[in-house]
Scaffold this motif. Structure first.
Motif, short mmCIF file in Angstrom:
data_model
loop_
_atom_site.label_atom_id
_atom_site.label_comp_id
_atom_site.label_asym_id
_atom_site.label_seq_id
_atom_site.Cartn_x
_atom_site.Cartn_y
_atom_site.Cartn_z
N SER A 1 -55.65 77.74 -107.34
CA SER A 1 -55.41 78.44 -108.60
C SER A 1 -54.99 79.89 -108.37
CB SER A 1 -56.65 78.36 -109.51
OG SER A 1 -57.66 79.21 -109.04
N GLN B 1 -46.18 82.23 -107.67
CA GLN B 1 -46.49 80.88 -108.11
C GLN B 1 -47.86 80.46 -107.59
OE1 GLN B 1 -44.17 77.19 -107.34
NE2 GLN B 1 -42.51 78.35 -108.27
N LYS B 2 -48.57 79.67 -108.40
CA LYS B 2 -49.87 79.18 -107.95
C LYS B 2 -49.69 78.14 -106.86
CE LYS B 2 -52.51 80.19 -112.02
NZ LYS B 2 -53.21 79.72 -113.20
N SER C 1 -45.39 72.26 -102.64
CA SER C 1 -45.29 71.03 -101.85
C SER C 1 -46.18 71.14 -100.62
CB SER C 1 -43.84 70.84 -101.40
OG SER C 1 -43.52 71.83 -100.45
N LYS D 1 -41.40 82.60 -104.09
CA LYS D 1 -42.40 81.92 -104.92
C LYS D 1 -43.71 82.69 -104.94
CE LYS D 1 -40.51 77.39 -103.99
NZ LYS D 1 -40.63 76.22 -104.82
N GLN E 1 -49.25 74.25 -107.18
CA GLN E 1 -47.98 73.63 -107.58
C GLN E 1 -47.02 73.46 -106.41
OE1 GLN E 1 -46.81 76.73 -110.19
NE2 GLN E 1 -48.20 76.16 -111.83
N THR F 1 -52.18 82.64 -106.67
CA THR F 1 -50.76 82.66 -106.31
C THR F 1 -50.63 82.78 -104.79
OG1 THR F 1 -50.61 85.05 -106.38
CG2 THR F 1 -50.23 83.90 -108.46
N GLY G 1 -54.30 67.46 -114.46
CA GLY G 1 -53.13 68.11 -113.87
C GLY G 1 -53.35 68.36 -112.40
N THR G 2 -52.80 69.47 -111.92
CA THR G 2 -52.85 69.71 -110.49
C THR G 2 -54.13 70.39 -110.04
OG1 THR G 2 -51.67 71.75 -110.88
CG2 THR G 2 -50.36 69.86 -110.17
N ARG G 3 -54.93 70.88 -111.02
CA ARG G 3 -56.16 71.57 -110.61
C ARG G 3 -57.15 70.57 -110.06
NH1 ARG G 3 -58.39 76.66 -113.29
NH2 ARG G 3 -59.59 76.19 -111.45
N ARG H 1 -47.50 74.53 -98.77
CA ARG H 1 -48.93 74.82 -98.67
C ARG H 1 -49.34 75.13 -97.24
NH1 ARG H 1 -53.01 71.56 -102.35
NH2 ARG H 1 -51.70 71.17 -104.14
#
Lengths: 305, 234
Positions: free
Chosen positions: B92, B130-131, B136, B127, B134, B94, A302-304, B140
């Motif tokens: 990992s 959110q981690k 864009s 967001k 995930q 948020t 996945g994304t990790r 980021r």
């Protein structure tokens, strides 16, 4: 079968305590610590020393708590031993691994150094206590309660489950909510960025060893309460805790918890078909299957990164 | 007032040096852009300033204090923040936790600072739990800059902030950089996108082969024919 399943969960919760510590250390210090099993032994034997010598000498009564096989002595020895093994793990890091880290040694060198540390701990236990099986409380009858479905379980085992899950729950709250816990997760994600953010990563490494050592000690003591103590007990746990760690994706604490339970259940259930002496082989086979089919474990990919 | 001064910096990752005798000056509140071809040592210069690459000779001084060779976590406490080009968020964690990590060494209440960052990058606010793994690329980059701003730095080092971003995002990131600068933060920006970088720069430096090639005001470098031919594509 239901009974074997419950016993598997009990064993699995002990494996999980080792595996969660191992995976935390791997996530941050980035090497496979082969001495982790022997930290479990160290915890069990330090608690034994407390129960049979220090606390006996201090005059703490030997009475047991109701249907449990231990009393105040163990209640005191348990946290003391956790703290002592936390200190031991930190000391080994400062004396040995940190020096290798600063020299930028490879992970193989670090893993071999940890193998050496594991021998030293195991041999010290052999010298001090000998190669015999030891009980925290020899000669005690340990009656079992009968649960629905005819499952027999000892009160000790219920307590083992409660303590193991309580410790993992506390660790979860620590990692989720405290400043230091978040910094540990950040360091596991990206150590260089952690340093760039002003986090003193050497301090994080000390915390990580402390927590890993304390959890290992707890696992070792709980196993000693459930079964017995032996100088090679932790060494024998090494395959199951590595299998649990790899199964749950290296570095993933919740994966290690889940992996530990799976390995524990698989090991106990196997005794319905195989001789109990094959139990370690079961963990080993699961580890090989996972490495061949899903080397990143159940929660990898996945994304990790 | 000059806040950052690197003098005669020679540095490299291995025995081979990448920077040779490089010099750069940054005044309080100004934008300094560093341009040059790939492999010129632009990113290495930022890392050398921030203690991530061993400086073999030369000095880095920040507000008169010699910070050459200090640990990054110590330099961060002095008022410099750094945003790496890649791997610049904790995937990992948020968004909010990333910002909290930026403020790790702050012992005071930084909730107002987090609100300021959300005002600068409103898209992050929705967001926040959110981690970052995930998000864009553009989001980021915003988290990475937000994380670096949590310490309220006097100087922000940005390594290729527009790298890998879609063209329509590039200009918005440059707008954000201007907004950050307008609050009084000095910036050193390393960029491939030389034209945009020089447009907003008070001063520009051209590095080639790990050495100073030219330096002047941003305007003057934009108007310079050689710079235009080599780095501005025309």
């Amino acid at each position: 079968m239901a009974e074997l399943f419950i016993y598997g969960i009990v064993l699995g919760s002990i494996i999980s305590l080792g595996a969660v510590g191992l995976t935390l250390v791997y996530g941050i210090v980035r090497f496979a610590n082969f001495a982790h099993g022997d930290l479990m032994s160290a915890g069990a034997y330090i608690a034994l020393f407390m129960v049979t010598h220090v606390l006996a000498w201090a005059g703490i009564p030997d009475a047991t708590f109701g249907p449990l096989s231990f009393g105040w002595r163990m209640a005191v020895a348990f946290p003391v031993s956790m703290a002592a093994v936390a200190g031991l793990a930190i000391a080994v890091d400062r004396i040995l691994y940190r020096k290798l880290r600063l020299k930028r040694s490879g992970i193989v060198i670090l893993a071999m150094a940890s193998l050496g540390a594991s021998f030293i701990i195991r041999m010290l236990i052999l010298i001090l206590w000998g190669p015999d099986f030891i009980f925290y409380r020899p000669g005690l009858l340990r009656p079992a309660l009968v649960l629905p479905l005819g499952v027999k379980i000892r009160p000790d085992q219920i307590l083992i489950l409660v303590v193991a899950f309580l410790l993992v729950g506390l660790l979860h709250l620590f990692l989720k909510n405290t400043r230091m816990g978040k910094a540990m997760r950040a360091t596991a994600d990206n150590m260089e960025l952690a340093r760039v953010s002003g986090i003193d990563t050497e301090r994080i490494i000390i915390w990580t060893w402390g927590i890993g050592g304390a959890l290992a000690a707890a696992g070792g003591i709980l196993y000693g309460i459930d079964v017995q103590l032996h100088a090679a007990m932790g060494w024998n746990f090494l395959i199951p805790i590595f299998a649990a760690t790899i199964l749950g994706t290296i570095g993933n604490m919740y994966g290690a918890l889940f992996g530990g339970l799976i390995i524990g259940v698989a090991q106990q259930m196997s005794t319905a078909f195989l001789l109990p002496t094959y139990k370690p082989a079961v963990a080993f086979i699961i580890m090989i299957i996972i490495l061949l089919t899903r080397p990143k474990g159940l929660f990898g990919g996945g994304t990790r990164q | 007032m000059i806040i950052l001064e690197a003098n005669g910096v020679t540095a490299g990752y291995t025995e081979v040096n990448i920077l040779h005798d490089v010099r750069i000056r940054v005044r309080a509140g100004e934008i300094v852009s560093v341009i040059g071809p790939n492999g010129a040592g632009k990113s290495t210069l930022l890392k050398a300033i921030f203690g991530l690459v061993a400086v073999r000779s030369g000095t880095v001084t920040f507000k008169g204090e010699d910070i050459t060779g200090q640990r990054p976590d110590k330099i961060a406490r002095k008022g410099i923040s750094y945003v790496p080009q890649v791997d610049n968020v904790f995937p990992s964690l948020t968004i909010e936790e990333n910002l909290e990590m930026g403020a790790f060494i702050r012992t005071d209440d930084f909730s107002q600072r987090i609100r300021d960052i959300y005002d600068l990058f409103p898209v992050l606010k929705d967001k926040r739990s959110q981690k970052c793994g995930q998000l864009s690329g553009g989001q980021r980059q915003m988290v990475a800059m937000g994380r670096a701003l949590m310490l309220d730095p006097e100087l922000l080092l940005l390594d290729e902030p527009s790298a890998g971003l879609a063209p329509f995002l590039v200009s918005s990131i440059f707008d954000k950089i201007r907004e950050i600068n307008a609050t009084g933060v000095a910036l050193v920006i390393v960029e491939q996108n030389a034209r945009e970088a020089l447009k907003m720069a008070h001063h520009g430096y051209v590095l080639t082969m790990g050495r100073n090639a030219m330096d002047d005001t941003g305007k003057a470098l934009l108007a310079n024919r050689e710079v235009a031919r080599l780095y501005l594509g025309g």
